[in-house]
Motif scaffolding. Structure first.
Motif, PDB file in Angstrom:
ATOM      1  N   CYS A 140       0.839  -1.212   0.000  1.00  0.00           N
ATOM      2  CA  CYS A 140       0.000   0.000   0.000  1.00  0.00           C
ATOM      3  C   CYS A 140       0.871   1.258   0.000  1.00  0.00           C
ATOM      4  O   CYS A 140       0.586   2.226  -0.722  1.00  0.00           O
ATOM      5  N   ILE A 141       1.917   1.246   0.816  1.00  0.00           N
ATOM      6  CA  ILE A 141       2.810   2.410   0.880  1.00  0.00           C
ATOM      7  C   ILE A 141       3.480   2.642  -0.474  1.00  0.00           C
ATOM      8  O   ILE A 141       3.576   3.779  -0.957  1.00  0.00           O
ATOM      9  N   LEU A 142       3.949   1.571  -1.104  1.00  0.00           N
ATOM     10  CA  LEU A 142       4.550   1.697  -2.435  1.00  0.00           C
ATOM     11  C   LEU A 142       3.546   2.261  -3.431  1.00  0.00           C
ATOM     12  O   LEU A 142       3.879   3.137  -4.244  1.00  0.00           O
ATOM     13  N   ALA A 143       2.311   1.767  -3.380  1.00  0.00           N
ATOM     14  CA  ALA A 143       1.285   2.233  -4.309  1.00  0.00           C
ATOM     15  C   ALA A 143       1.003   3.717  -4.132  1.00  0.00           C
ATOM     16  O   ALA A 143       0.802   4.443  -5.113  1.00  0.00           O
ATOM     17  N   LEU A 144       0.998   4.189  -2.890  1.00  0.00           N
ATOM     18  CA  LEU A 144       0.671   5.591  -2.608  1.00  0.00           C
ATOM     19  C   LEU A 144       1.832   6.531  -2.889  1.00  0.00           C
ATOM     20  O   LEU A 144       1.632   7.661  -3.338  1.00  0.00           O
ATOM     21  N   THR A 145       3.044   6.081  -2.609  1.00  0.00           N
ATOM     22  CA  THR A 145       4.203   6.976  -2.755  1.00  0.00           C
ATOM     23  C   THR A 145       4.846   6.926  -4.139  1.00  0.00           C
ATOM     24  O   THR A 145       5.509   7.895  -4.529  1.00  0.00           O
ATOM     25  N   SER A 146       4.655   5.845  -4.869  1.00  0.00           N
ATOM     26  CA  SER A 146       5.315   5.731  -6.181  1.00  0.00           C
ATOM     27  C   SER A 146       4.973   6.878  -7.131  1.00  0.00           C
ATOM     28  O   SER A 146       5.873   7.403  -7.808  1.00  0.00           O
ATOM     29  N   PRO A 147       3.702   7.305  -7.230  1.00  0.00           N
ATOM     30  CA  PRO A 147       3.432   8.464  -8.097  1.00  0.00           C
ATOM     31  C   PRO A 147       4.195   9.712  -7.665  1.00  0.00           C
ATOM     32  O   PRO A 147       4.661  10.480  -8.527  1.00  0.00           O
ATOM     33  N   VAL A 148       4.337   9.917  -6.365  1.00  0.00           N
ATOM     34  CA  VAL A 148       5.078  11.085  -5.871  1.00  0.00           C
ATOM     35  C   VAL A 148       6.568  10.925  -6.169  1.00  0.00           C
ATOM     36  O   VAL A 148       7.242  11.887  -6.551  1.00  0.00           O
ATOM     37  N   VAL A 149       7.082   9.711  -6.007  1.00  0.00           N
ATOM     38  CA  VAL A 149       8.499   9.450  -6.315  1.00  0.00           C
ATOM     39  C   VAL A 149       8.773   9.730  -7.794  1.00  0.00           C
ATOM     40  O   VAL A 149       9.737  10.427  -8.145  1.00  0.00           O
ATOM     41  N   ILE A 150       7.925   9.196  -8.653  1.00  0.00           N
ATOM     42  CA  ILE A 150       8.131   9.368 -10.091  1.00  0.00           C
ATOM     43  C   ILE A 150       8.010  10.842 -10.480  1.00  0.00           C
ATOM     44  O   ILE A 150       8.812  11.367 -11.252  1.00  0.00           O
ATOM     45  N   TYR A 151       6.993  11.511  -9.943  1.00  0.00           N
ATOM     46  CA  TYR A 151       6.834  12.947 -10.216  1.00  0.00           C
ATOM     47  C   TYR A 151       8.079  13.719  -9.787  1.00  0.00           C
ATOM     48  O   TYR A 151       8.594  14.565 -10.538  1.00  0.00           O
ATOM     49  N   TYR A 152       8.563  13.441  -8.588  1.00  0.00           N
ATOM     50  CA  TYR A 152       9.716  14.174  -8.061  1.00  0.00           C
ATOM     51  C   TYR A 152      10.952  13.926  -8.919  1.00  0.00           C
ATOM     52  O   TYR A 152      11.756  14.840  -9.157  1.00  0.00           O
ATOM     53  N   CYS A 153      11.094  12.701  -9.397  1.00  0.00           N
ATOM     54  CA  CYS A 153      12.247  12.368 -10.240  1.00  0.00           C
ATOM     55  C   CYS A 153      12.191  13.121 -11.570  1.00  0.00           C
ATOM     56  O   CYS A 153      13.190  13.719 -12.003  1.00  0.00           O
ATOM     57  N   VAL A 154      11.047  13.073 -12.243  1.00  0.00           N
ATOM     58  CA  VAL A 154      10.952  13.727 -13.554  1.00  0.00           C
ATOM     59  C   VAL A 154      11.041  15.249 -13.416  1.00  0.00           C
ATOM     60  O   VAL A 154      11.504  15.933 -14.345  1.00  0.00           O
ATOM     61  N   LYS A 155      10.621  15.765 -12.284  1.00  0.00           N
ATOM     62  CA  LYS A 155      10.723  17.208 -12.059  1.00  0.00           C
ATOM     63  C   LYS A 155      12.179  17.659 -12.015  1.00  0.00           C
ATOM     64  O   LYS A 155      12.523  18.747 -12.496  1.00  0.00           O
ATOM     65  N   HIS A 156      13.046  16.832 -11.433  1.00  0.00           N
ATOM     66  CA  HIS A 156      14.438  17.241 -11.232  1.00  0.00           C
ATOM     67  C   HIS A 156      15.380  16.750 -12.334  1.00  0.00           C
ATOM     68  O   HIS A 156      16.542  17.166 -12.367  1.00  0.00           O
ATOM     69  N   LEU A 157      14.903  15.917 -13.238  1.00  0.00           N
ATOM     70  CA  LEU A 157      15.773  15.418 -14.302  1.00  0.00           C
ATOM     71  C   LEU A 157      16.327  16.520 -15.213  1.00  0.00           C
ATOM     72  O   LEU A 157      17.514  16.483 -15.580  1.00  0.00           O
ATOM     73  N   PRO A 158      15.526  17.509 -15.617  1.00  0.00           N
ATOM     74  CA  PRO A 158      16.066  18.532 -16.528  1.00  0.00           C
ATOM     75  C   PRO A 158      17.268  19.283 -15.973  1.00  0.00           C
ATOM     76  O   PRO A 158      18.073  19.817 -16.746  1.00  0.00           O
ATOM     77  N   GLY A 159      17.398  19.342 -14.669  1.00  0.00           N
ATOM     78  CA  GLY A 159      18.523  20.079 -14.076  1.00  0.00           C
ATOM     79  C   GLY A 159      19.795  19.275 -13.935  1.00  0.00           C
ATOM     80  O   GLY A 159      20.814  19.785 -13.442  1.00  0.00           O
ATOM     81  N   ILE A 160      19.777  18.017 -14.379  1.00  0.00           N
ATOM     82  CA  ILE A 160      20.956  17.160 -14.242  1.00  0.00           C
ATOM     83  C   ILE A 160      21.979  17.492 -15.342  1.00  0.00           C
ATOM     84  O   ILE A 160      21.641  17.581 -16.522  1.00  0.00           O
ATOM     85  N   ASN A 161      23.243  17.658 -14.941  1.00  0.00           N
ATOM     86  CA  ASN A 161      24.338  17.856 -15.881  1.00  0.00           C
ATOM     87  C   ASN A 161      25.526  16.989 -15.462  1.00  0.00           C
ATOM     88  O   ASN A 161      25.415  16.167 -14.557  1.00  0.00           O
ATOM     89  N   ARG A 162      26.670  17.179 -16.114  1.00  0.00           N
ATOM     90  CA  ARG A 162      27.822  16.327 -15.811  1.00  0.00           C
ATOM     91  C   ARG A 162      28.294  16.484 -14.369  1.00  0.00           C
ATOM     92  O   ARG A 162      28.742  15.527 -13.748  1.00  0.00           O
ATOM     93  N   GLN A 163      28.214  17.703 -13.865  1.00  0.00           N
ATOM     94  CA  GLN A 163      28.644  17.931 -12.481  1.00  0.00           C
ATOM     95  C   GLN A 163      27.689  17.283 -11.480  1.00  0.00           C
ATOM     96  O   GLN A 163      28.083  16.925 -10.366  1.00  0.00           O
ATOM     97  N   LEU A 164      26.438  17.131 -11.881  1.00  0.00           N
ATOM     98  CA  LEU A 164      25.425  16.548 -10.986  1.00  0.00           C
ATOM     99  C   LEU A 164      25.063  15.123 -11.401  1.00  0.00           C
ATOM    100  O   LEU A 164      23.947  14.668 -11.179  1.00  0.00           O
ATOM    101  N   TRP A 165      26.023  14.408 -11.997  1.00  0.00           N
ATOM    102  CA  TRP A 165      25.756  13.049 -12.482  1.00  0.00           C
ATOM    103  C   TRP A 165      25.260  12.134 -11.376  1.00  0.00           C
ATOM    104  O   TRP A 165      24.441  11.231 -11.615  1.00  0.00           O
ATOM    105  N   TRP A 166      25.732  12.382 -10.141  1.00  0.00           N
ATOM    106  CA  TRP A 166      25.351  11.520  -9.018  1.00  0.00           C
ATOM    107  C   TRP A 166      23.856  11.646  -8.703  1.00  0.00           C
ATOM    108  O   TRP A 166      23.221  10.676  -8.291  1.00  0.00           O
ATOM    109  N   LYS A 167      23.307  12.835  -8.930  1.00  0.00           N
ATOM    110  CA  LYS A 167      21.859  12.990  -8.759  1.00  0.00           C
ATOM    111  C   LYS A 167      21.102  12.184  -9.814  1.00  0.00           C
ATOM    112  O   LYS A 167      20.072  11.574  -9.529  1.00  0.00           O
TER     113      LYS A 167
END
Length: 475
Positions: free
Chosen positions: A179-206
């Motif tokens: 249940c926790i995975l089902a509820l949080t996964s949309p938020v996890v995915i949203y948060y990931c795609v939100k921050h992907l555009p800001g990733i560059n070579r210096q922030l490869w670890w992110k």
């Protein structure tokens, strides 16, 4: 400066950080809880910490917070406390102080959600504090990551020892973690795609962390071996892919193209992993055969205890004699059958039983065991808490869900333009669906923590959007 004034000053400055850390620590609390439960400890880390948190929420609202409208919070808490007092008096009349003590543990778990909800409302009204999307996403990613790490290292617990399918990481209850995975996964995915555009070579670890989080979501949705986590996560990704296609056709930007790619790849990953997962094995070897009413499996799914307790109940007779109800029971993984003894005691009871329920522990006068779990939340609340408990607990939650749906259709363009809003709305509606079909959403503190936090975030987002002009806003 008085002590209360110092606490308020501290809360204004530090409460968001404290609450964020508390949410992020949830998976670690559940790991310690699992270890304690496996060691047969009488009190686990999770039960103690969450009980203390609930008490702290109550004390803060009553004695510390100060804002216009506090009287309504006090009224809600007062009504809940009055009901619980009468409920315990009813239990005392049935079985004395011993029965009251047996019920208190379950009451603390069930009423964790409304007490915490009042607290979140109070601190928002007082300071504007919220639990951040970042904290929810990190916590959800940790839950998923633990399942993957435990599986890879060969240290995972089996989700369902009776069937041998699924891996639940180092957690105790597969249904709750699902249940926790089902509820949080949309938020996890949203948060990931939100921050992907800001990733560059210096922030490869992110970028590496984001990739691992998305992979963990896809793997855990399949390998925990439950339909809930798989279905809700996959459906979100498919809907989000359609959303991203529409938005990309409108805007044609790198950001929306990247979102489309992430949603599409995650959808495909979840779908493909299914064919190599414990979930597929369970569906083929157990679940589908139960739906086809394989006589050996059907009888194996009925333990001797539930067969004895459900004997002579009207619900079991209905299941046996009505093919539609029997099919529904099979789809719900025997949830109707396991609830039949408690439902029988409730329907046979007098006025006080109807009003205040049967409680959570056996009473000699009941004539049959009622300690089998009623996994469908509204049914469980009605039967165990009575009509009054159901009206105080579930009806307000149902009213909020109706409110959320109505609010969406009042400004559909504005809502749909925000990926953040859509993700929270999806998780909120998913939580409601879980509560009425699979259960474990409202009455389990581990799960209800996220139900309340996510639902409250949706309410705040709705309030904020309603203050804006009726134009589309990007996420």
């Amino acid at each position: 400066m008085s002590l209360i004034a110092k606490v308020r000053q501290f809360s204004k400055a530090r409460l968001p950080l404290i609450l964020g850390v508390y949410i992020i620590l949830q998976p670690f609390i559940d790991i310690l809880t699992a270890l304690g439960a496996r060691a047969e400890m009488s009190a686990t880390v999770g039960s103690v910490i969450r009980a203390l948190f609930m008490v702290a929420c109550f004390l803060y609202v009553v004695f510390i917070c100060s804002f216009k409208g506090k009287k309504w919070c006090i009224l809600v808490l007062g009504v809940l406390c009055a009901y619980l007092a009468v409920f315990l008096l009813w239990m005392y009349s049935l079985g004395g102080i011993a029965l009251c003590i047996e019920n208190i543990k379950e009451l603390a778990k069930v009423y964790f959600a409304p007490f915490v909800a009042v607290f979140l409302y109070a601190i928002y009204k007082e300071y504007g504090h919220l639990i951040s999307t970042r904290a929810i996403a990190i916590s959800g990613a940790i839950y998923a990551g633990v399942i993957v790490i435990a599986f890879v290292t060969g240290t995972s617990f089996v989700s369902y020892s009776s069937s041998g399918y699924g891996y639940k990481g180092w957690f105790y209850a597969a249904n709750e973690v699902s249940c926790i995975l089902a509820l949080t996964s949309p938020v996890v995915i949203y948060y990931c795609v939100k921050h992907l555009p800001g990733i560059n070579r210096q922030l490869w670890w992110k970028g590496a962390i984001i990739a691992f989080a998305l992979l963990s979501v896809a793997v855990s949705a399949n390998f925990i071996g439950t339909k809930i986590a798989f279905g809700i996560t996959l459906l979100y990704c498919i809907i989000a892919t359609v959303w991203a296609i529409v938005m990309y056709r409108r805007h044609r930007t790198r950001e929306y193209r990247m979102r489309l790619m992430v949603f599409a790849v995650t959808s495909v990953a979840i779908f493909v992993l299914y064919f190599f997962s414990p979930l597929q094995s369970y569906m083929n070897n157990i679940y589908m055969k139960l739906l086809q009413r394989d006589p050996e499996l059907v009888m194996a799914s009925w333990s001797k205890e539930i067969q004895e307790a459900s004997k002579g109940t009207w619900l079991r007779e209905l299941i046996n004699n009505n093919e539609l109800v029997q099919s529904i029971d099979q789809i719900l993984s025997r949830r109707l059958l396991t609830s039949s003894p408690s439902v029988q005691v409730f329907t046979d009871g007098g006025l006080m039983t109807k009003l205040f329920g049967i409680g959570y522990a056996n009473v000699d006068s009941y004539g049959r065991s009622i300690e089998f779990m009623i996994e469908i939340d509204p049914l469980g609340i009605l039967v165990r808490q009575g009509i009054i408990g159901f009206a105080l607990y579930f009806i307000p939650y149902l009213a909020f869900i109706i409110y959320a749906i109505v609010q969406f259709f009042r400004r559909p363009g504005q809502r749909l333009a925000s990926l953040k809003y859509c993700s929270y709305l999806y998780s909120t509606l998913a939580a409601f669906g879980i509560s009425v079909i699979a259960g474990h959403a409202l009455v389990s503190p581990a799960v209800s923590t996220f139900v309340i936090v996510i639902s409250f975030r949706l309410w705040v987002l709705t309030q904020e959007q309603n203050k804006l002009p009726r134009v589309d806003k990007g996420a």
